[in-house]
Design a protein around this motif. Structure first.
Motif, PDB file in Angstrom:
ATOM      1  N   ALA A  87      73.695  74.927 -27.118  1.00  0.00           N
ATOM      2  CA  ALA A  87      73.178  75.018 -25.754  1.00  0.00           C
ATOM      3  C   ALA A  87      72.540  73.702 -25.333  1.00  0.00           C
ATOM      4  N   THR A  88      72.568  73.458 -24.029  1.00  0.00           N
ATOM      5  CA  THR A  88      72.001  72.233 -23.480  1.00  0.00           C
ATOM      6  C   THR A  88      70.748  72.537 -22.665  1.00  0.00           C
ATOM      7  N   MET A  96      71.232  65.974 -19.716  1.00  0.00           N
ATOM      8  CA  MET A  96      71.588  67.126 -20.535  1.00  0.00           C
ATOM      9  C   MET A  96      71.476  66.782 -22.021  1.00  0.00           C
ATOM     10  N   PHE A  97      70.542  67.445 -22.683  1.00  0.00           N
ATOM     11  CA  PHE A  97      70.333  67.280 -24.119  1.00  0.00           C
ATOM     12  C   PHE A  97      70.832  68.527 -24.847  1.00  0.00           C
ATOM     13  N   GLN A  98      71.616  68.334 -25.891  1.00  0.00           N
ATOM     14  CA  GLN A  98      71.981  69.451 -26.759  1.00  0.00           C
ATOM     15  C   GLN A  98      70.810  69.759 -27.683  1.00  0.00           C
ATOM     16  N   LEU A  99      70.418  71.031 -27.743  1.00  0.00           N
ATOM     17  CA  LEU A  99      69.357  71.424 -28.667  1.00  0.00           C
ATOM     18  C   LEU A  99      69.944  71.591 -30.062  1.00  0.00           C
ATOM     19  N   GLU A 100      69.291  70.975 -31.031  1.00  0.00           N
ATOM     20  CA  GLU A 100      69.742  71.095 -32.417  1.00  0.00           C
ATOM     21  C   GLU A 100      68.541  71.330 -33.326  1.00  0.00           C
ATOM     22  N   LEU A 101      68.661  72.323 -34.179  1.00  0.00           N
ATOM     23  CA  LEU A 101      67.661  72.584 -35.210  1.00  0.00           C
ATOM     24  C   LEU A 101      68.144  71.967 -36.517  1.00  0.00           C
ATOM     25  N   THR A 102      67.240  71.378 -37.270  1.00  0.00           N
ATOM     26  CA  THR A 102      67.636  70.929 -38.598  1.00  0.00           C
ATOM     27  C   THR A 102      67.940  72.164 -39.451  1.00  0.00           C
ATOM     28  N   PRO A 103      68.759  72.022 -40.494  1.00  0.00           N
ATOM     29  CA  PRO A 103      69.069  73.187 -41.334  1.00  0.00           C
ATOM     30  C   PRO A 103      67.819  73.886 -41.871  1.00  0.00           C
ATOM     31  N   ALA A 104      66.801  73.108 -42.234  1.00  0.00           N
ATOM     32  CA  ALA A 104      65.581  73.715 -42.782  1.00  0.00           C
ATOM     33  C   ALA A 104      64.845  74.534 -41.729  1.00  0.00           C
ATOM     34  N   LEU A 105      64.749  74.014 -40.504  1.00  0.00           N
ATOM     35  CA  LEU A 105      64.066  74.776 -39.455  1.00  0.00           C
ATOM     36  C   LEU A 105      64.882  76.001 -39.071  1.00  0.00           C
ATOM     37  N   ARG A 106      66.201  75.860 -39.013  1.00  0.00           N
ATOM     38  CA  ARG A 106      67.030  77.025 -38.686  1.00  0.00           C
ATOM     39  C   ARG A 106      66.847  78.122 -39.741  1.00  0.00           C
ATOM     40  N   ASP A 107      66.858  77.745 -41.019  1.00  0.00           N
ATOM     41  CA  ASP A 107      66.655  78.731 -42.083  1.00  0.00           C
ATOM     42  C   ASP A 107      65.303  79.429 -41.933  1.00  0.00           C
ATOM     43  N   THR A 175      79.118  62.961 -30.204  1.00  0.00           N
ATOM     44  CA  THR A 175      79.567  64.352 -30.289  1.00  0.00           C
ATOM     45  C   THR A 175      78.638  65.328 -29.570  1.00  0.00           C
ATOM     46  N   ALA A 176      77.630  64.839 -28.876  1.00  0.00           N
ATOM     47  CA  ALA A 176      76.633  65.727 -28.268  1.00  0.00           C
ATOM     48  C   ALA A 176      77.231  66.559 -27.144  1.00  0.00           C
ATOM     49  N   GLY A 181      75.700  62.221 -24.480  1.00  0.00           N
ATOM     50  CA  GLY A 181      75.366  61.567 -25.738  1.00  0.00           C
ATOM     51  C   GLY A 181      73.932  61.742 -26.176  1.00  0.00           C
ATOM     52  N   MET A 182      73.303  62.866 -25.776  1.00  0.00           N
ATOM     53  CA  MET A 182      71.884  63.053 -26.067  1.00  0.00           C
ATOM     54  C   MET A 182      71.646  64.367 -26.803  1.00  0.00           C
TER      55      MET A 182
END
Length: 300
Positions: A87-88, A96-107, A175-176, A181-182
């Protein structure tokens, strides 16, 4: 003989004119039909995009979000779903920024959401519910649109994965999602993790950080996110890798660079949720507008 020459040249001129006319007609046909063809393609793309967005309207529409997440009782799952659907967020009126969680925060958030689900299913008001309340991320009310307005605010690098999160704005990511690109990355604050889900310790020793993509020791030590961006330290990929985020360029691209912020969540008076940086820059979930082929060719 002169009559023959005149007839020959007249015929030649007529052939040239006819050829030019035919060529012009082709050009005119192409000039009119190409936008129509492109419009058809664009319309198809828009319809496909709209169909896709309609299936996840609960990520963007406040009323549907509240219905889907039990009156916003499971913000942990909401953040996970935003990440999983790439999601952006619309920051500063169109960035427009894509929201990304690090694997540790997602877990960590998946773990919190699972506790919430188990508690809701049992209908118990015992320790599980109290654990859920202590672990669910906080969304502050509309009267607190800036971090310094929240209770117990301090100018520090600490975060607790509840009311305050560590994060980075990352630029030039090819790839955002969103086409700009954000990426807005949120990471697990130090001293916490799914191994000890009840801990809210904000230990600044990077060796105890359960998140390999979280803030580095240098980012923690030199954080000044309450100041203006222009006076802050932007980090390029090689610097972050030297400081400990070893796969930064592999993950985000060779030209990516970042600025780290503390973030918090708050509502507005329309019941939208905003992700706000400590310096006041903020964004709300919004579908990204994909450029049509006709726009790419400059035809509209």
């Amino acid at each position: 003989m002169k009559s023959f020459k005149f007839s020959f040249y007249a015929s030649l001129l007529l052939i040239v004119l006819l050829s030019f006319s035919t060529s012009s007609t082709r050009s005119c046909v192409s000039a009119f039909t190409l936008p129509l063809l492109m419009a058809d393609v664009s319309s198809t793309q828009t319809q496909t995009s709209s169909d896709s967005e309609a299936s996840v309207r609960y990520l963007y529409d406040p009323a549907e979000r509240q219905a889907h997440y039990n009156n916003d009782a499971d913000i942990a799952q909401y953040l996970v779903d935003l990440h999983d659907h790439q999601a952006t967020f619309d920051f500063c009126g169109g960035m427009m920024f894509q929201l990304e969680l690090t694997p540790a925060l997602r877990d960590h958030l998946v773990h919190v959401a699972a506790i919430n689900s188990a508690s809701s299913g049992s209908g118990s008001s015992g320790s599980s519910n109290s654990g859920t309340c202590s672990e669910q991320p906080v969304v502050f009310d509309a009267g607190k649109p800036r971090m310094f307005m929240t209770d117990n605010y301090q100018q520090t690098s600490n975060a607790d994965n509840l009311g305050v999160f560590h994060g980075r704005e990352i630029r030039q990511v090819p790839t955002a999602a969103g086409g700009m690109g954000m990426v807005l990355q949120l990471s697990l604050a130090t001293g916490t993790g799914t191994q000890d889900s009840t801990s809210t310790n904000t230990n600044t020793n990077a060796d105890t950080n359960a998140d390999k993509e979280g803030w580095t020791s240098a980012e923690l030590a030199r954080y000044d996110g309450w100041g203006h961006d222009s006076g802050r330290e932007w980090r390029k990929g090689n610097q972050l890798e030297e400081e400990g985020f070893t796969n930064f360029r592999q993950k985000y691209g060779p030209n990516a660079f970042s600025l780290h912020h503390r973030f918090f969540l708050h509502y507005d008076r329309a019941n939208r949720i905003w992700l706000s940086a400590e310096d006041g820059c903020e964004g709300t979930p919004a579908p990204s507008q994909k450029p049509s082929l006709s726009n790419l060719f400059g035809l509209l």
